[in-house]
Design a protein around this motif. Structure first.
Motif, PDB file in Angstrom:
ATOM      1  N   UNK A 124      12.606  -0.316  -0.244  1.00 31.78           N
ATOM      2  CA  UNK A 124      12.898   0.766   0.868  1.00 31.78           C
ATOM      3  C   UNK A 124      11.837   0.677   1.751  1.00 31.78           C
ATOM      4  N   UNK A 125      10.491   0.930   1.112  1.00 30.56           N
ATOM      5  CA  UNK A 125       9.324   0.870   2.172  1.00 30.56           C
ATOM      6  C   UNK A 125       8.983  -0.173   3.155  1.00 30.56           C
ATOM      7  N   UNK A 150      11.714   9.031   0.943  1.00 30.53           N
ATOM      8  CA  UNK A 150      10.118   8.589   1.046  1.00 30.53           C
ATOM      9  C   UNK A 150       9.526   9.333  -0.274  1.00 30.53           C
ATOM     10  N   UNK A 151       9.489  10.568  -0.313  1.00 32.94           N
ATOM     11  CA  UNK A 151       8.784  11.237  -1.470  1.00 32.94           C
ATOM     12  C   UNK A 151       9.565  11.047  -2.941  1.00 32.94           C
ATOM     13  N   UNK A 220       2.157   1.853   0.977  1.00 34.10           N
ATOM     14  CA  UNK A 220       3.339   1.773   0.210  1.00 34.10           C
ATOM     15  C   UNK A 220       3.714   0.484   0.008  1.00 34.10           C
ATOM     16  N   UNK A 221       3.852  -0.266   0.838  1.00 31.94           N
ATOM     17  CA  UNK A 221       3.969  -1.962   0.944  1.00 31.94           C
ATOM     18  C   UNK A 221       3.056  -2.697   0.207  1.00 31.94           C
ATOM     19  N   UNK A 222       1.808  -2.202  -0.349  1.00 34.79           N
ATOM     20  CA  UNK A 222       1.011  -2.895  -1.115  1.00 34.79           C
ATOM     21  C   UNK A 222       1.279  -2.971  -2.677  1.00 34.79           C
ATOM     22  N   UNK A 223       2.245  -2.524  -2.777  1.00 26.64           N
ATOM     23  CA  UNK A 223       2.764  -2.733  -4.511  1.00 26.64           C
ATOM     24  C   UNK A 223       3.700  -3.779  -4.801  1.00 26.64           C
ATOM     25  N   UNK A 224       3.123  -5.022  -4.442  1.00 21.88           N
ATOM     26  CA  UNK A 224       3.671  -6.258  -4.620  1.00 21.88           C
ATOM     27  C   UNK A 224       3.690  -6.785  -5.891  1.00 21.88           C
ATOM     28  N   UNK A 225       2.581  -6.419  -6.547  1.00 23.44           N
ATOM     29  CA  UNK A 225       2.309  -6.889  -8.002  1.00 23.44           C
ATOM     30  C   UNK A 225       3.913  -6.458  -8.821  1.00 23.44           C
TER      31      UNK A 225
END
Length: 598
Positions: A124-125, A150-151, A220-225
């Motif tokens: 979504x992000x 978002x929340x 929020x897009x950095x949660x790729x792991x």
């Protein structure tokens, strides 16, 4: 005399029955002494009611079913107002569910399901932040809907950090750690925790100063792991993981086009919508028009208007370079995915082509070539591979044993020859079994040849042939049957095949070689003695004389009286024709009387 002969016949029959009963009882006792695992014919004792139900259900005072059963039936109903509604027992299980104190990330399906929700929030992000930043889709009228989702995604991120990641098991020094404190410390020291904290940086507070800017949610897009972990877990549980890999690679291409369309609209808005022939003119659906332009640019189809300004030229050059690089990477990755998915099929085709080339070179007859092709096709379509042993070579010995037990133990344990043997010996024997496919009318073994293998039918049927012409079907053996087991231990000529066995249709058999069994029995002398005793007994039973129905006959303790000699019968017949009162006439009358009594 007649009474005496009658009583002797009755006594003879009774003695034969008693001898037969005593013999059967003796054989059972001997088998039980030599083979303790043989179960008795007597029924196993029934467990007492106290053991089955430690707490007896109280009986209703009105009679009928016990109150406990009545409560068990009625407990799924609840009364509301004047009606009675039935509710499902899974609601009780849901209320009484306790969250596990530790989670195995490799095998727990609940964790894979949770990762799916985390990946959905991450998507979504990643997909909507560029759209909301570039296109005018976020307006004051619908801002509350965007912020609500978002929340909700932020809540999923937070639950992942506080509830799931702190309960994941890990390996340290070869041990699986399930301690709560150790699992929490391991997560806090990991790189994953640092990235998760950066993902939830509260940049939303800047909304109060600069307004609701979607770029503030870019961390929020950095949660790729979590995304890559979900890919690994999902591929591990899917039977055809290559399909998911193709879908994922296609999604990569679509996302790169999506980002490029957002950048093109931003560049057009920066230059001014419709200001030149290169920018978007503001007509039609803005996202579809920009996406179409991005597809033509990244795939380098051509036919685009020439850029006019310096900004447009630089933007277009970067687009071309990025498009060539990204598209070539996607094509290469797609080739690897498809190549890995069809690697087995390619190996099968190469083996078949090499075999056909070999047979054509040596001018093998067409009938033999057709049977070879049929074997290749059936083996590949039934097993998905040509040799099962190649698949298991890379596995450790313990895992190969576990797979062999699951596949073959139920069949081998039913073989009478191996009942009562050392359990570990049977496990070692399972690893020596090899799978062979026989075509219709193929000879599995021929009469008179030396038997060096035992056969277990995994799938299909085989027919045992006999009779004067050797083509009469004596019996048809189906899946789960075993034959040729006596040849493994027979000696002194007893290991020759006694009948022809052919495959009735396609048959998949497991084969155990005599050499492999002898190598195993060296380490199990007690089992070797027991097997030789059973083999001798089975050979003895096979060599017993049989009656008209094919059932072995038991030897008689009191043998029946021999028939009257033919010469004596002729003398009696002549005396009867001559008449008179001689000795022969009296004997003839006496024999007639005995025959009538019998």
């Amino acid at each position: 005399g007649s009474a005496t002969s009658l009583s002797s016949a009755v006594i003879n029959n009774r003695l034969q029955e008693l001898v037969k009963l005593f013999k059967e009882r003796t054989e059972k006792v001997k088998e039980k002494l030599t083979d303790p695992d043989v179960t008795s014919d007597d029924e196993s004792p029934v467990a007492s009611p106290a053991k089955l139900a430690p707490t007896a259900a109280p009986v209703s005072p009105l009679g009928g079913e016990p109150e406990g059963d009545k409560l068990a039936v009625d407990k799924h109903y609840c009364e509301m107002l004047c009606c009675t509604f039935k509710y499902q027992p899974w609601l009780d299980r849901l209320k009484n569910y306790q969250f596990p104190s530790s989670i195995d990330p490799l095998t727990n399906l609940m964790y894979v399901l949770w990762l799916f929700f985390v990946v959905m929030a991450w998507n979504w992000n990643c997909w909507l932040i560029p759209v909301r930043w570039a296109f005018p889709y976020q307006t004051p009228a619908n801002i509350h809907c965007w912020l609500l989702v978002d929340y909700l995604c932020d809540l999923i991120y937070l639950l992942d950090i506080l509830v799931f990641q702190t309960r994941l098991q890990f390996v340290r020094g070869g041990d699986i750690i399930t301690d709560k404190k150790a699992m929490k410390e391991n997560y806090l020291r990991s790189q994953r925790f640092k990235m998760d904290v950066v993902c939830l940086l509260p940049l939303d507070f800047f909304y109060l100063k600069v307004g609701v800017n979607p770029l503030l949610r870019f961390p929020r897009c950095l949660k790729y792991m979590a995304f890559f972990e979900f890919n690994n877990r999902l591929e591990a549980i899917l039977s055809k993981a290559y399909i998911y890999r193709v879908i994922r690679t296609t999604a990569y291409l679509l996302y790169s086009l999506h980002v490029n369309s957002c950048l093109y609209y931003w560049a057009s808005a920066y230059e001014g919508l419709g200001s030149t022939t290169w920018v978007y003119d503001g007509e039609g659906n803005s996202y579809i028009r920009c996406y179409y332009w991005a597809v033509k640019t990244l795939i380098t189809i051509g036919g685009l208007p020439d850029p006019r300004t310096l900004f447009e030229i630089i933007f277009q050059l970067l687009n071309y370079f990025t498009g060539v690089f990204a598209f070539s990477v996607m094509i290469g990755q797609m080739r690897d995915v498809v190549g890995a998915a069809t690697a087995g099929q390619t190996y099968y085709r190469s083996c078949m082509d090499s075999t056909i080339k070999y047979m054509n070179f040596y001018k093998i007859p067409k009938t033999v070539q057709n049977r070879v092709k049929m074997w290749y096709e059936y083996t590949w379509h039934s097993q998905g591979m040509l040799d099962e042993s190649e698949l298991l070579v890379q596995l450790p010995d313990k895992m190969r044993l576990d797979i062999a037990i699951d596949v073959n133990y139920n069949i081998v344990s039913k073989v009478a020859l191996f009942q009562g043997c050392d359990r570990q010996m049977i496990f070692d024997m399972l690893k020596r079994l090899r799978s062979v496919v026989y075509l219709p009318n193929d000879y599995v073994c021929k009469k008179g040849e030396i038997g060096r293998e035992m056969y277990i039918i995994q799938a299909g049927q085989v027919q045992v042939l006999g009779g004067p012409d050797g083509k009469t079907v004596l019996v048809t053996l189906k899946a789960g049957s075993v034959f040729g087991e006596i040849s493994l231990l027979a000696a002194g000529g007893g290991n020759r095949r006694t009948a022809n066995v052919i495959a009735h249709g396609f048959a998949n058999l497991f084969i155990l070689d005599k050499k492999d069994l002898n190598e195993i029995l060296v380490h199990y002398p007690e089992s070797q003695k027991l097997l030789r005793k059973k083999a001798k007994k089975m050979l003895k039973n096979n060599n017993k004389p049989k009656d008209e129905k094919g059932v072995p006959r038991d030897p008689l303790i009191i043998p029946p009286k021999a028939d009257t000699p033919k010469l004596f019968q002729a003398a009696l017949a002549a005396a009867g024709r001559m008449g008179g009162k001689g000795t022969l006439v009296q004997l003839r009358w006496r024999l007639k009387e005995l025959k009538a009594m019998q």
